[in-house]
Structures are given as structure tokens and as C-alpha cells.
Design a protein around this motif. Structure first.
Motif, short mmCIF file in Angstrom:
data_model
loop_
_atom_site.label_atom_id
_atom_site.label_comp_id
_atom_site.label_asym_id
_atom_site.label_seq_id
_atom_site.Cartn_x
_atom_site.Cartn_y
_atom_site.Cartn_z
N ARG A 151 4.06 -12.29 10.27
CA ARG A 151 3.45 -12.43 11.96
C ARG A 151 3.22 -11.12 12.76
NH1 ARG A 151 6.41 -16.95 12.65
NH2 ARG A 151 8.26 -15.48 13.22
N TYR A 152 4.66 -9.70 11.68
CA TYR A 152 4.63 -8.62 12.10
C TYR A 152 3.36 -8.00 11.38
CZ TYR A 152 5.93 -3.72 12.94
OH TYR A 152 6.51 -2.36 12.67
N LEU A 153 3.54 -8.35 10.67
CA LEU A 153 2.03 -7.72 9.30
C LEU A 153 1.05 -7.71 10.42
CD1 LEU A 153 3.89 -7.90 6.02
CD2 LEU A 153 3.79 -5.36 7.17
N GLU A 154 0.43 -9.29 10.44
CA GLU A 154 -0.29 -9.30 10.79
C GLU A 154 -0.75 -8.60 12.36
OE1 GLU A 154 -0.19 -13.71 10.60
OE2 GLU A 154 -0.09 -13.67 8.93
N ARG A 155 -0.24 -8.63 12.69
CA ARG A 155 0.08 -8.22 14.53
C ARG A 155 -0.78 -7.28 14.43
NH1 ARG A 155 4.39 -9.26 15.66
NH2 ARG A 155 5.66 -6.97 16.25
N LYS A 156 0.48 -6.03 13.11
CA LYS A 156 0.19 -4.34 13.19
C LYS A 156 -1.02 -3.78 12.72
CE LYS A 156 3.33 -2.82 15.21
NZ LYS A 156 3.88 -2.31 16.47
N ALA A 157 -1.31 -5.05 12.03
CA ALA A 157 -3.22 -4.82 11.51
C ALA A 157 -3.74 -5.02 12.84
CB ALA A 157 -2.95 -5.88 10.30
N ALA A 158 -3.72 -6.87 13.49
CA ALA A 158 -4.87 -6.64 14.33
C ALA A 158 -4.32 -5.42 15.20
CB ALA A 158 -4.49 -8.29 15.29
N HIS A 167 -4.28 6.26 9.39
CA HIS A 167 -2.78 4.90 9.52
C HIS A 167 -2.03 5.77 10.57
CE1 HIS A 167 -0.51 6.22 6.64
NE2 HIS A 167 0.29 5.45 6.99
N ARG A 168 -1.18 6.46 10.71
CA ARG A 168 0.15 7.16 11.25
C ARG A 168 -0.43 7.38 12.66
NH1 ARG A 168 0.27 9.16 6.68
NH2 ARG A 168 -0.56 11.87 7.45
N ASN A 178 1.31 -1.14 0.30
CA ASN A 178 0.14 -0.39 -0.25
C ASN A 178 1.02 1.22 0.47
OD1 ASN A 178 -1.73 2.42 0.66
ND2 ASN A 178 -2.68 0.82 2.11
N PRO A 179 0.58 2.08 -0.98
CA PRO A 179 1.92 3.35 -1.32
C PRO A 179 1.68 4.01 -0.01
CG PRO A 179 -0.21 3.41 -2.81
CD PRO A 179 0.25 1.97 -2.23
N HIS A 180 0.70 3.85 1.06
CA HIS A 180 -0.04 5.30 1.61
C HIS A 180 0.97 4.91 3.21
CE1 HIS A 180 -2.51 6.83 -0.75
NE2 HIS A 180 -3.02 6.38 -0.34
N THR A 181 1.41 3.36 3.41
CA THR A 181 1.45 2.64 3.80
C THR A 181 2.67 2.43 4.56
OG1 THR A 181 0.43 0.32 3.83
CG2 THR A 181 -0.81 2.52 5.23
N ARG A 182 3.78 1.77 3.32
CA ARG A 182 4.74 0.88 2.73
C ARG A 182 5.77 1.64 3.28
NH1 ARG A 182 8.64 1.25 -1.16
NH2 ARG A 182 8.01 -1.44 -1.34
N ASP A 183 5.82 3.37 3.37
CA ASP A 183 7.20 4.04 3.89
C ASP A 183 7.62 3.20 5.61
OD1 ASP A 183 7.95 4.34 1.34
OD2 ASP A 183 6.79 6.70 1.45
N SER A 184 6.03 3.40 6.08
CA SER A 184 6.27 2.60 7.58
C SER A 184 6.85 2.20 7.81
CB SER A 184 4.67 3.31 8.31
OG SER A 184 3.96 4.54 7.97
N TYR A 185 6.48 0.74 7.08
CA TYR A 185 7.56 -0.47 7.25
C TYR A 185 8.59 -0.42 7.09
CZ TYR A 185 2.39 -1.80 9.28
OH TYR A 185 1.40 -1.76 9.92
N GLN A 189 8.49 12.04 11.85
CA GLN A 189 8.76 12.19 10.45
C GLN A 189 9.48 11.39 10.03
OE1 GLN A 189 11.21 15.83 9.76
NE2 GLN A 189 11.09 15.38 7.50
N ALA A 190 10.42 11.12 10.44
CA ALA A 190 11.34 9.71 10.51
C ALA A 190 10.86 8.70 10.30
CB ALA A 190 12.73 9.70 11.84
N ALA A 191 9.93 8.43 11.67
CA ALA A 191 9.15 6.69 11.42
C ALA A 191 8.60 6.91 10.00
CB ALA A 191 8.39 6.94 12.57
N HIS A 192 8.15 7.55 9.19
CA HIS A 192 6.72 7.49 8.39
C HIS A 192 7.53 8.19 6.70
CE1 HIS A 192 4.28 5.50 10.84
NE2 HIS A 192 4.14 6.88 11.84
#
Length: 458
Positions: free
Chosen positions: A353-360, A380-381, A119-126, A403-406
Motif C-alpha cells: 500500500r505504501y509503494l502504491e501511494r508513493k507511486a501515485a 525520482h529523488r 529497481n536499483p535506482h530507487t530501492r535504496d530510498s525505500y 544523502q542519508a534518505a537515499h
């Protein structure tokens, strides 16, 4: 760590049988229906095999020779030689083909999953999270003692390192950013030297060695943790320019007539930097960073979101042993390749597993906001900050950190936090000097409950 026991030479076993006039046993060995692995599918080194039970009717050395004969028929030679002048080689087993197929499905091309990393809106955070994790774990493998939480705060606040461990992690983070910037370029000697310079800035006893090959006068050896066991002595320093040139040619030659799977190519690059040990320090970090470059360069985009060092750190002795197994058994890189395939698979599984946990977690917080005045108003941020703030009251958040985190612009980060303070009353705003900081109030849970109550009254 002990040096593994070198296997009995295949040729010597054959010669012994021939000299003893045991032609029947020799014929049975050379015509045996064994593959390169044991009956459990394991590609065992002699150091472990010698403690196990051989198949009925076989002496252990003869069973080893039969396995080795099957491997020799599968060996693919590489354009690199060891110190003794013999070529490095590897073979592919059914289990390795299975792992490579799984990686092709799960780390490259189009992955048919609704994941935040696509997802272009969330991928940079991950992406930022993965860069931080790899930077910390890779540096800790090489001795950095800084705790994970302190390192995360340093990188996200973009503050200067305060000790040697922090400097290693800071350097590794910027090296991974350099790798991302050059992932579409061909590998050159200049890139490798510059990468090493980034990784070792302000960390070497001899600062001038950063970004420079070791020299003949540098007494470089790989020893165990007690410095009492010599594990590896790298090739002569005078050979390094030529060896690195061959390594670059190998890394870039993806259209060669003799096909080598891209993942195997990246793992071999990783191994050879460790074997050649071009630098006085920082070789492991350089090797792992170049592995990432190779994977990204060859289209395995998901690798940008995983940390192999985090997995290696869980069992560092197995990492070192994979090197030693390969070096002590006729330069057979299969041991190291199998180890790294397992590491990559575990890292990708850990990412899922990390993505599933964050989504939850996001789903949970969205459920909590149902029926409140905040429902549907947080991006989402901001939801991630709210989730964190509920679990960590009195935490201070800064615009630079957000700013750095995302990977945001300063203005977007500022807007996110100001809205959470001024419009939504989730955070408390304080002014320190010329800038604002934002505090997670200790009564945040109560505030959210009151918002739900006000909504219900209306």
C-alpha cells in the motif's frame, strides 16, 4: 495484562474419564474427527476456548482434550527445553501452510512486479525508509517516547541523540544496518553479543552490561505494565552460554534432515531470545533484529523493506499474549508462530500500500509538470522532494539529510539540491556557515504555475 489460565492437562481429563468408567466417552474423545483448530479455523488457547460453546454433545474440557489430542499427533519437537525440562514444540495447520505459501510467493525469489524495491535506482530510498520505521517502532515498543517526526529528522540529519528515547532509536537503526552487513554470515554468539551492545549503547543503568549476558545476581523478571503481575521468569543465567550455542546451531542448520520452513525457523529464533532473556534489557529489540537476520539469511529479501514492529505496535498486548499462550500450554510455539505469520503478512501488505501511494504521488507530480519547462528533467529523488515541498512549505532540506534518505554519495546529494535551486528554481538556497541549506518557498505552487504559463506562451 493477566496471565492466561493454563489448560486442563490432557492426561488428567483422560484419567478422569477412565476412573469414572466412562469408556464410551473416552473412546469418543480419542477417535473424534477433530483437527487442531475449531470450526472457524482458529488455533485457540484454553483461556479463550473456555468461554465459547462446545460442539453439541461435548463438555468443554472434553472438547479441549479432543483438540489437544489432534495437536499432539502433529507436534514437531524442537531442540530446546523450557525451565521445567520439557521440550518446545509446534505443529502446522492448513491455515499456516496457506500463509507460508503466500509468504514464499511474496517475500522471496523473483517477484514479478514493477516495484520501486526491485529497481536499483530507487530501492535504496525505500530501504532507508524501512530501516528508519523499524528502528522507531521497535524502540517505541520498549518504551522510547520520542515522536516519529523528531526521530526521522535525527536519523536523516545524522545528528547525535539528545535523550534516552532518541538513543534507543539511534542504536536500533545502526543495529539494523549491522544485520544487513552480516546477513550472509552464520549466526554466532559473538554476533548476538555485539548486536546487543549496539542496541543498548548509552541506554543501560549499568553500561558495562551492554553486550554481556545477565548474571546470577541480576534479578530479571518480565512483569506487566503495572509491575504487579509476574508474567515470566527466564532460565537461570548459568545456562545462557549453552542455550545460545544451541540457538545458533538451530539458526544455522538450514540443511538439517528434519525440515523446518525458513519462516518458522526465523520466528522460533525470535521467540527463544524472548524466552531465554539473555540480557538485563534490550531482549525484545535483539529478538526482532535476529528475526530479520534469519529471514534475510534464508533469502527472504523483501523483509528488508518491511517493519514488523510497526504492526506489533498496533496491538502490543496480542504480541505479549502470544508468548504467554505458548508458555502456558505445554511450550506449544504454534500460538506465537500464528501470531507472527499474521504480523508478517500485514507488514508486507502495508508495504504494498505504501509503494502504491508513493507511486501515485510521483505520478501526480509528473502530471502537474506536463507542459512546463521542468517536464522530464527531475529524477525520482527530486520529484519526491518537490512532492514533499508542495505539502510542507518553508521546510529546510540539507545535503546530509538528502544523502542519508537515499543512500547517496555526498556529491550526488549536493548536485540534486543545487540543481533544484540554481537550475530549476524550485528551492531557495541559503548559506549557513560553510554549507548550503535549501528552503521550500511558500509560493512554490505559484512558481510551478508560472513555469507552465511561460511554456504555453512559447
Amino acid at each position: 495484562m493477566k496471565l492466561p489460565l493454563s489448560p486442563p492437562p490432557f492426561e488428567q481429563i483422560v484419567q478422569n474419564l477412565n476412573n469414572a468408567d466412562n469408556k464410551e466417552q473416552l473412546f469418543r474423545l480419542l477417535s473424534a474427527n477433530f483437527g487442531p483448530v475449531d470450526n472457524k479455523g482458529r488455533y485457540l488457547h484454553w483461556d479463550k476456548l473456555r468461554h465459547l460453546q462446545a460442539p453439541e454433545g461435548w463438555a468443554l474440557e472434553e472438547y479441549w482434550a479432543a483438540l489437544k489430542f489432534a495437536r499432539k499427533k502433529l507436534y514437531k519437537n524442537l531442540p530446546f527445553t523450557a525451565k521445567n525440562g520439557e521440550q518446545f514444540r509446534f505443529c502446522l495447520t492448513d491455515g499456516m501452510f496457506k500463509d507460508l505459501h503466500w509468504l514464499d510467493q511474496n517475500a522471496s525469489g523473483h517477484i514479478g512486479m514493477d516495484k520501486p524495491v526491485t529497481n536499483p535506482h530507487t530501492r535504496d530510498s525505500y530501504l532507508v525508509s524501512s530501516l528508519i520505521e523499524e528502528s522507531i517502532s521497535s524502540s517505541q515498543l520498549e518504551g522510547a517516547s520520542t515522536t516519529r517526526n523528531v526521530a526521522i529528522d535525527m536519523l536523516r540529519q545524522d545528528r547525535k541523540p539528545q535523550d534516552h528515547g532518541e538513543q534507543m532509536i539511534f542504536n536500533n537503526y545502526h543495529a539494523m544496518q549491522f544485520i544487513r552487513e552480516f546477513k550472509s554470515e552464520q549466526l554466532t554468539e559473538s554476533m548476538i553479543l555485539h548486536l546487543h551492545g549496539i542496541l543498548t549503547e548509552n541506554t543501560l543503568d549499568a553500561p558495562k552490561k551492554a553486550g554481556k549476558y545477565r548474571e546470577a545476581g541480576d534479578d530479571i523478571h518480565v512483569v506487566d505494565a503495572t509491575a504487579s503481575v509476574l508474567l515470566h521468569t527466564p532460565p537461570d543465567a548459568t545456562e545462557l552460554p549453552d542455550r545460545v550455542a544451541k540457538l545458533c546451531a538451530f539458526a544455522n542448520d538450514t540443511d538439517a534432515k528434519e525440515f523446518i520452513h525458513p519462516v518458522i525457523r526465523a520466528i522460533i529464533l525470535h521467540f527463544m531470545i524472548g524466552y531465554d532473556h539473555p540480557f538485563v534489557d534490550g531482549n525484545g529489540r535483539t529478538a526482532r533484529a535476529l528475526f530479520y537476520w534469519s529471514m534475510a539469511n534464508q533469502g527472504y529479501w523483501l523483509m528488508e523493506f518491511i517493519s514488523i514492529s510497526q504492526i506489533i505496535k498496533q496491538a502490543p498486548a496480542q504480541y505479549g499474549k502470544a508468548y504467554l499462550y505458548s508458555e502456558t500450554d505445554e511450550n506449544d510455539l504454534t500460538y506465537f508462530i500464528i501470531h507472527q505469520l499474521e504480523v508478517i503478512r500485514k507488514a508486507i501488505t502495508a508495504l504494498h500500500r505504501y509503494l502504491e501511494r508513493k507511486a501515485a504521488e510521483i505520478f501526480e507530480i509528473e502530471k502537474c509538470l506536463e507542459g512546463s519547462t521542468l517536464q522530464g528533467k527531475l529524477n525520482h529523488r527530486q520529484l519526491a522532494i518537490l512532492r514533499h515541498a508542495l505539502d510542507h512549505p518553508t521546510t529546510i532540506y540539507t545535503i546530509q539529510q538528502h544523502q542519508a534518505a537515499h543512500k547517496l554519495s555526498y556529491q550526488t546529494a549536493r548536485t540534486d539540491l543545487l540543481k533544484m535551486a540554481d537550475d530549476f528554481h524550485i528551492l531557495s538556497k541559503r548559506k549557513y556557515g560553510n554549507t548550503f541549506v535549501f528552503l521550500a518557498p511558500p509560493d512554490l505552487g505559484q512558481r510551478l504555475s508560472q513555469m507552465e504559463a511561460r511554456y504555453a506562451v512559447k
